[in-house]
Design a protein around this motif. Sequence first.
Motif, mmCIF file in Angstrom:
data_model
loop_
_atom_site.group_PDB
_atom_site.id
_atom_site.type_symbol
_atom_site.label_atom_id
_atom_site.label_comp_id
_atom_site.label_asym_id
_atom_site.label_seq_id
_atom_site.Cartn_x
_atom_site.Cartn_y
_atom_site.Cartn_z
ATOM 1 N N CYS A 116 35.226 8.700 76.909
ATOM 2 C CA CYS A 116 35.781 9.860 77.621
ATOM 3 C C CYS A 116 34.664 10.849 77.923
ATOM 4 C CB CYS A 116 36.842 10.547 76.768
ATOM 5 S SG CYS A 116 38.164 9.460 76.224
ATOM 6 N N LEU A 117 33.862 11.135 76.891
ATOM 7 C CA LEU A 117 32.765 12.091 77.032
ATOM 8 C C LEU A 117 31.786 11.641 78.116
ATOM 9 C CD1 LEU A 117 30.663 14.211 76.150
ATOM 10 C CD2 LEU A 117 30.180 12.791 74.155
ATOM 11 N N ASN A 118 31.389 10.359 78.042
ATOM 12 C CA ASN A 118 30.422 9.841 79.014
ATOM 13 C C ASN A 118 31.021 9.888 80.428
ATOM 14 O OD1 ASN A 118 28.633 7.083 80.058
ATOM 15 N ND2 ASN A 118 27.618 8.677 78.901
ATOM 16 N N ALA A 119 32.325 9.586 80.548
ATOM 17 C CA ALA A 119 32.976 9.628 81.874
ATOM 18 C C ALA A 119 32.955 11.055 82.420
ATOM 19 C CB ALA A 119 34.401 9.109 81.773
ATOM 20 N N CYS A 120 33.239 12.029 81.564
ATOM 21 C CA CYS A 120 33.222 13.425 82.038
ATOM 22 C C CYS A 120 31.827 13.799 82.505
ATOM 23 C CB CYS A 120 33.667 14.370 80.925
ATOM 24 S SG CYS A 120 35.389 14.145 80.481
#
Length: 387
Positions: free
Chosen positions: A237-241
Amino acid sequence: MIAPNPNDPDRRTFLAVAGAGVLVSNIMAQKQAVPLAPPDKQPPDLKVPDPPKKPAGYAIVGLGQLALEQVMPAFAECKRSKPVALVSGHPDKAKKVAAAYGIDPKNVYDYQTYDKLADNPAVDAVYIILPNSMHAEYTLRGLKAGKHVLCEKPMAANVAECERMIDAAKEAKKKLMIAYRLRYEPFNMKAIELVRGGEIGKLKSITASHCQNTEAPNIRLSRELAGGPVGDVGIYCLNACRYLTGEEPTEVTAVAQQPKDDPRFKEVPESVTFTLRFPSGVIATCDCSFGTDESRRYRALGADGFLELDPSFPYHGLRLRVQKGGKISEYKLEEKNHFAGEMDHFSECVLDGKDPRTPGEEGLADVRVIAAIEEAWKIGKMVAVSK
Ligand code: NDP
């Protein structure tokens, strides 16, 4: 002369004999017209394929679930990557895997003999697929052995380890890449293009979720092995954001749930929800868990519409939809093997001197935010991400 009877077989013999001379001379003429060998002069537009480029040789370090179920089979779809060595604490398993993939049994190492890879010129790169707490040590030893390093996510257990890995790769003049497979597959790459290209207008917020039920025993449930839901699944999720915005978050908040009545969560939280604030004003809300049914998706909400990848993180079956002006359109893209794309990209870096799309600095950026998330849930306050 008596006309031959058409039904008399001898007539056919007669005709055959009479015509034979003509036939033979026709064939001779034809044969002379057809060249008996190809011309020595080649046509100027003749296309001859280039010889296949030498593949990069990989040593796979750690033969667990990911290595055996995804990475080893993915080599069949690689164009420039080949498994040539294995590193494992279980020699019987490793020998079986070597036989299955045509790897010379002499190229099977364990964690003590790992450093001897230095003497094996067939190995260009090591791919580290060990528990998170071992990523730094095996990266540093791999670099010392003169090998390029592809390392699984999360890059390491803390910021200091990541920094040491980056410095060591620079010093050794070797490539270091973190295995963010979603940066090498078409659906997430298209999402980046659309969001950053303004397809949904100015980006305002992102919601992302990566949850699963993790059964014990599992490296993910061990604090000593640097497990926990944020580094394991929340990192997607973090990397996608970060890849959708193209920005680094400046502040985070987080809450964690660690139920006392479930022995799986003695050492790590079951679930963590975190928010990220980005410089452009985008706010992201992410949740990750080891104690729920599967949820692997994100939605980017812009001033003019939204983009949704649901699911967004599994190995197969990704779906990309965009809603604009009340109309939903789905992008049908060809699915590609994430690991083959990732390894072939790294092989290009190793063989052709390119820079990795997801270098050590990319892994460090995530680990910095993970450290802030951990602090935020512990102190119950908003935390600034270190630079
Ligand atoms: P597993 O537990 O299935 O495998 C880990 C392997 O590491 C073991 O099989 C073992 O291999 C080796 N190992 C060495 N020391 C230890 C130890 N002390 N305890 C446990 N294992 C040890 O884990 P996964 O394959 O699921 O995950 C490995 C790494 O890959 C993690 O960093 C994880 O985050 C990452 N991962 C990435 C994914 C992605 O999509 N990119 C998906 C899944 C995982 P051996 O027996 O050969 O010695």
